[in-house]
Write a protein that holds these residues in place. Structure first.
Motif, PDB file in Angstrom:
ATOM      1  N   ALA A  66       0.864  -1.173  -0.463  1.00  0.00           N
ATOM      2  CA  ALA A  66      -0.013   0.206  -0.038  1.00  0.00           C
ATOM      3  C   ALA A  66       0.609   1.631  -0.036  1.00  0.00           C
ATOM      4  CB  ALA A  66      -0.878  -0.111   1.092  1.00  0.00           C
ATOM      5  N   LYS A  67       1.742   1.297   0.735  1.00  0.00           N
ATOM      6  CA  LYS A  67       2.351   2.495   1.245  1.00  0.00           C
ATOM      7  C   LYS A  67       4.241   1.903   1.452  1.00  0.00           C
ATOM      8  CE  LYS A  67       1.285   5.828   3.366  1.00  0.00           C
ATOM      9  NZ  LYS A  67       1.393   5.640   5.030  1.00  0.00           N
ATOM     10  N   GLU A  68       4.858   3.112   1.303  1.00  0.00           N
ATOM     11  CA  GLU A  68       6.805   3.490   1.894  1.00  0.00           C
ATOM     12  C   GLU A  68       5.900   3.041   3.847  1.00  0.00           C
ATOM     13  OE1 GLU A  68       9.154   2.509   1.171  1.00  0.00           O
ATOM     14  OE2 GLU A  68       8.641   2.093  -1.042  1.00  0.00           O
ATOM     15  N   GLY A  69       6.883   2.973   4.721  1.00  0.00           N
ATOM     16  CA  GLY A  69       6.539   3.289   6.038  1.00  0.00           C
ATOM     17  C   GLY A  69       5.224   2.257   6.544  1.00  0.00           C
ATOM     18  N   ARG A  70       4.305   3.019   7.511  1.00  0.00           N
ATOM     19  CA  ARG A  70       2.686   1.881   7.964  1.00  0.00           C
ATOM     20  C   ARG A  70       2.415   2.605   6.703  1.00  0.00           C
ATOM     21  NH1 ARG A  70       3.030   5.218  13.883  1.00  0.00           N
ATOM     22  NH2 ARG A  70       1.280   3.750  14.149  1.00  0.00           N
ATOM     23  N   GLY A  71       1.969   1.021   7.247  1.00  0.00           N
ATOM     24  CA  GLY A  71       0.506   1.248   5.846  1.00  0.00           C
ATOM     25  C   GLY A  71      -1.089   0.891   6.962  1.00  0.00           C
ATOM     26  N   PRO A  72      -2.068   0.670   6.360  1.00  0.00           N
ATOM     27  CA  PRO A  72      -3.472   1.195   6.968  1.00  0.00           C
ATOM     28  C   PRO A  72      -3.355   0.302   7.404  1.00  0.00           C
ATOM     29  CG  PRO A  72      -3.301   0.713   4.249  1.00  0.00           C
ATOM     30  CD  PRO A  72      -1.995   0.304   4.747  1.00  0.00           C
ATOM     31  N   ALA A  73      -2.992  -1.161   7.798  1.00  0.00           N
ATOM     32  CA  ALA A  73      -3.142  -2.336   8.548  1.00  0.00           C
ATOM     33  C   ALA A  73      -4.853  -2.152   9.309  1.00  0.00           C
ATOM     34  CB  ALA A  73      -2.288  -2.186  10.184  1.00  0.00           C
ATOM     35  N   ARG A  74      -5.626  -2.909   8.028  1.00  0.00           N
ATOM     36  CA  ARG A  74      -6.169  -3.028   8.861  1.00  0.00           C
ATOM     37  C   ARG A  74      -6.914  -5.011   9.854  1.00  0.00           C
ATOM     38  NH1 ARG A  74      -9.160   1.359   7.009  1.00  0.00           N
ATOM     39  NH2 ARG A  74      -8.640   1.710   5.105  1.00  0.00           N
ATOM     40  N   PRO A  75      -8.117  -4.797  10.867  1.00  0.00           N
ATOM     41  CA  PRO A  75      -8.316  -5.428  11.612  1.00  0.00           C
ATOM     42  C   PRO A  75      -8.908  -6.868  10.501  1.00  0.00           C
ATOM     43  CG  PRO A  75      -9.103  -4.114  12.212  1.00  0.00           C
ATOM     44  CD  PRO A  75      -8.230  -3.032  11.471  1.00  0.00           C
ATOM     45  N   LEU A  76      -8.752  -8.485  10.626  1.00  0.00           N
ATOM     46  CA  LEU A  76      -9.241  -9.281   9.788  1.00  0.00           C
ATOM     47  C   LEU A  76     -10.106 -10.098  10.848  1.00  0.00           C
ATOM     48  CD1 LEU A  76      -6.501 -10.151   7.228  1.00  0.00           C
ATOM     49  CD2 LEU A  76      -8.674  -8.542   6.637  1.00  0.00           C
ATOM     50  N   LYS A  77     -11.107 -10.456  10.328  1.00  0.00           N
ATOM     51  CA  LYS A  77     -12.492 -11.597  11.380  1.00  0.00           C
ATOM     52  C   LYS A  77     -12.026 -13.185  10.529  1.00  0.00           C
ATOM     53  CE  LYS A  77     -16.691 -13.197  13.463  1.00  0.00           C
ATOM     54  NZ  LYS A  77     -16.497 -14.314  13.064  1.00  0.00           N
ATOM     55  N   LEU A  78     -10.840 -13.943  10.834  1.00  0.00           N
ATOM     56  CA  LEU A  78     -10.679 -15.136  10.706  1.00  0.00           C
ATOM     57  C   LEU A  78     -12.173 -16.519  10.739  1.00  0.00           C
ATOM     58  CD1 LEU A  78      -8.328 -17.305  10.017  1.00  0.00           C
ATOM     59  CD2 LEU A  78      -8.641 -18.451  12.239  1.00  0.00           C
ATOM     60  N   THR A  79     -12.762 -16.054   9.380  1.00  0.00           N
ATOM     61  CA  THR A  79     -13.428 -17.341   9.241  1.00  0.00           C
ATOM     62  C   THR A  79     -14.427 -18.815   8.594  1.00  0.00           C
ATOM     63  OG1 THR A  79     -13.613 -16.365   6.954  1.00  0.00           O
ATOM     64  CG2 THR A  79     -15.354 -14.565   7.959  1.00  0.00           C
ATOM     65  N   GLY A  80     -12.444 -18.758   8.326  1.00  0.00           N
ATOM     66  CA  GLY A  80     -11.952 -20.435   7.958  1.00  0.00           C
ATOM     67  C   GLY A  80     -10.137 -20.918   7.836  1.00  0.00           C
ATOM     68  N   VAL A  81     -10.667 -21.922   8.058  1.00  0.00           N
ATOM     69  CA  VAL A  81      -9.203 -22.541   7.637  1.00  0.00           C
ATOM     70  C   VAL A  81      -8.918 -23.876   7.292  1.00  0.00           C
ATOM     71  CG1 VAL A  81      -6.861 -23.303   9.024  1.00  0.00           C
ATOM     72  CG2 VAL A  81      -8.137 -21.439   9.980  1.00  0.00           C
ATOM     73  N   GLU A  82      -8.164 -24.304   5.864  1.00  0.00           N
ATOM     74  CA  GLU A  82      -8.982 -25.664   5.171  1.00  0.00           C
ATOM     75  C   GLU A  82      -7.411 -25.649   4.668  1.00  0.00           C
ATOM     76  OE1 GLU A  82     -11.827 -27.121   1.904  1.00  0.00           O
ATOM     77  OE2 GLU A  82     -11.912 -25.063   3.370  1.00  0.00           O
ATOM     78  N   LYS A  83      -6.761 -26.942   5.183  1.00  0.00           N
ATOM     79  CA  LYS A  83      -5.327 -28.489   4.453  1.00  0.00           C
ATOM     80  C   LYS A  83      -6.048 -28.752   2.992  1.00  0.00           C
ATOM     81  CE  LYS A  83      -2.541 -31.264   5.938  1.00  0.00           C
ATOM     82  NZ  LYS A  83      -1.751 -32.486   6.005  1.00  0.00           N
ATOM     83  N   LEU A  84      -5.775 -27.774   1.506  1.00  0.00           N
ATOM     84  CA  LEU A  84      -5.752 -28.694   0.528  1.00  0.00           C
ATOM     85  C   LEU A  84      -4.418 -29.646   0.333  1.00  0.00           C
ATOM     86  CD1 LEU A  84      -6.522 -25.197  -0.942  1.00  0.00           C
ATOM     87  CD2 LEU A  84      -8.164 -26.524   0.334  1.00  0.00           C
ATOM     88  N   LYS A  85      -4.761 -29.880  -1.762  1.00  0.00           N
ATOM     89  CA  LYS A  85      -3.556 -30.509  -1.874  1.00  0.00           C
ATOM     90  C   LYS A  85      -2.393 -29.802  -2.123  1.00  0.00           C
ATOM     91  CE  LYS A  85      -6.338 -34.203  -4.780  1.00  0.00           C
ATOM     92  NZ  LYS A  85      -7.263 -33.495  -5.374  1.00  0.00           N
ATOM     93  N   GLY A  86      -1.047 -30.364  -1.958  1.00  0.00           N
ATOM     94  CA  GLY A  86       0.435 -29.970  -2.271  1.00  0.00           C
ATOM     95  C   GLY A  86       0.842 -29.366  -0.766  1.00  0.00           C
ATOM     96  N   GLY A  87      -0.334 -29.179   0.326  1.00  0.00           N
ATOM     97  CA  GLY A  87       0.627 -28.517   1.807  1.00  0.00           C
ATOM     98  C   GLY A  87       0.578 -26.833   1.445  1.00  0.00           C
ATOM     99  N   VAL A  88      -0.874 -26.712   0.316  1.00  0.00           N
ATOM    100  CA  VAL A  88      -1.104 -25.654   0.554  1.00  0.00           C
ATOM    101  C   VAL A  88      -2.515 -25.646   1.758  1.00  0.00           C
ATOM    102  CG1 VAL A  88      -2.768 -24.165  -0.965  1.00  0.00           C
ATOM    103  CG2 VAL A  88      -1.566 -25.285  -1.621  1.00  0.00           C
ATOM    104  N   VAL A  89      -2.399 -24.124   2.489  1.00  0.00           N
ATOM    105  CA  VAL A  89      -3.990 -24.027   3.483  1.00  0.00           C
ATOM    106  C   VAL A  89      -4.118 -22.643   2.764  1.00  0.00           C
ATOM    107  CG1 VAL A  89      -3.919 -23.113   5.937  1.00  0.00           C
ATOM    108  CG2 VAL A  89      -1.739 -24.257   5.238  1.00  0.00           C
ATOM    109  N   TRP A  90      -5.457 -23.076   2.988  1.00  0.00           N
ATOM    110  CA  TRP A  90      -6.341 -21.817   2.623  1.00  0.00           C
ATOM    111  C   TRP A  90      -6.681 -21.150   4.558  1.00  0.00           C
ATOM    112  CZ3 TRP A  90     -12.241 -23.235  -0.321  1.00  0.00           C
ATOM    113  CH2 TRP A  90     -12.644 -21.246  -0.898  1.00  0.00           C
ATOM    114  N   LEU A  91      -6.622 -19.856   3.955  1.00  0.00           N
ATOM    115  CA  LEU A  91      -7.315 -19.150   5.035  1.00  0.00           C
ATOM    116  C   LEU A  91      -8.347 -18.194   4.597  1.00  0.00           C
ATOM    117  CD1 LEU A  91      -3.312 -17.833   6.333  1.00  0.00           C
ATOM    118  CD2 LEU A  91      -5.440 -20.144   7.152  1.00  0.00           C
ATOM    119  N   ARG A  92      -9.147 -17.458   5.220  1.00  0.00           N
ATOM    120  CA  ARG A  92     -10.245 -16.435   4.983  1.00  0.00           C
ATOM    121  C   ARG A  92     -10.489 -16.136   6.267  1.00  0.00           C
ATOM    122  NH1 ARG A  92     -15.305 -20.001   1.473  1.00  0.00           N
ATOM    123  NH2 ARG A  92     -15.682 -17.540   1.238  1.00  0.00           N
ATOM    124  N   TYR A  93     -10.607 -14.773   5.474  1.00  0.00           N
ATOM    125  CA  TYR A  93     -11.296 -13.481   6.218  1.00  0.00           C
ATOM    126  C   TYR A  93     -12.149 -12.856   5.817  1.00  0.00           C
ATOM    127  CZ  TYR A  93      -6.233 -14.629   8.410  1.00  0.00           C
ATOM    128  OH  TYR A  93      -4.908 -15.325   8.385  1.00  0.00           O
TER     129      TYR A  93
END
Ligand code: NAP
Length: 229
Positions: free
Chosen positions: A198-225
């Protein structure tokens, strides 16, 4: 509360564990397959990416100089098409040299500023590439989203990178949801694009709410917020 004047925006990305996004040297075919498969689950009407990320898809057509010097009005142009989904680029100064007006059947829309040349507008019209103006000299993303909904009926939009366009959407508070496929790779590069630039230095730092965690093929982790508002 969703804003029904603009599309719902889901940022869908495939970063390394250290948040880098240039996948070139990763050699992870499974991860790319999972990226496409999870993208399809959103049933989105369109995807949007930055000019740099769009370069490999656009091609290298020549932009001819016009003989007719008449000025072309800076008015949005919707080319005839029968596609129901869209591939969108943010290309403020008109650098993409489209060879076709679709990507795998999805109609191309390019987002410009009014500073682009008349030759470039004539080129887009001749190729039946749709364009929208996002501002005089800089792009107002909120305005662009409203136009995409009003002109093309886009209700769900995947924001798919790179770091600069994602960072601009984050800074403008226009992301509703984040869908991150963490690839099993420690990239380690310094100064390459990251998930949000977004920008040099301090960014907007938006808070997120975790809504999903799933392990997929090939060691990929799917995170949803969801982005907290
Ligand atoms: N791993 C993944 O999931 C993933 C996904 C997508 C892309 N990528 C990678 O990301 C890299 C590119 O990222 P990037 O950050 O360098 O570029 P980018 O975001 O793709 O494109 C940046 C360019 O788009 C235009 N642009 C974007 N946002 C804008 C805004 N708000 N206002 C005006 N113009 C805007 C500007 O074009 P001008 O320079 O013409 O002004 C800007 O330089 C590539 O290596 C690509 O492969 C990875």
């Amino acid at each position: 509360m969703p804003d029904n004047k603009r599309p719902y925006v889901i940022c869908h990305m495939l970063p390394s564990v250290d948040g880098r996004i240039v996948t070139r040297d990763w050699d992870l075919k499974n991860a790319t397959r999972e990226y496409e498969a999870t993208a399809a689950t959103f049933d989105a009407d369109a995807w949007i990416i930055g000019r740099i990320s769009m370069e490999p898809y656009a091609g290298k057509a020549r932009v001819p100089a016009r003989k007719n010097r008449e000025r072309i009005a800076r008015e949005d142009f919707v080319a005839p098409h029968d596609a129901t989904s869209y591939a969108i680029a943010i290309d403020p100064s008109g650098k993409l040299r489209w060879t076709a007006n679709d990507i795998d059947g999805e109609h191309v829309i390019t987002i410009l500023t009014e500073s682009v040349s008349d030759d470039y507008l004539a080129f887009l019209q001749s190729r039946s590439v749709s364009y929208l103006f996002g501002g005089k000299s800089r792009i107002d993303l909120a305005r662009v989203l409203r136009k995409l909904r009003a002109r093309f009926g886009i209700e769900t939009l995947l924001l798919e990178g790179g770091g600069k366009i994602n960072g601009s959407f984050l800074a403008a508070d226009l992301i509703d949801e984040l869908s991150v496929l963490v690839a099993p790779v420690a990239d380690g590069s310094i100064g390459t694009p990251a998930l949000f630039d977004a920008k040099e230095g301090r960014g907007p730092a938006r808070p997120l709410k975790l809504t999903g965690v799933e392990k997929l093929k090939g060691g990929v982790v799917w995170l949803r917020y969801k982005v907290k508002r």
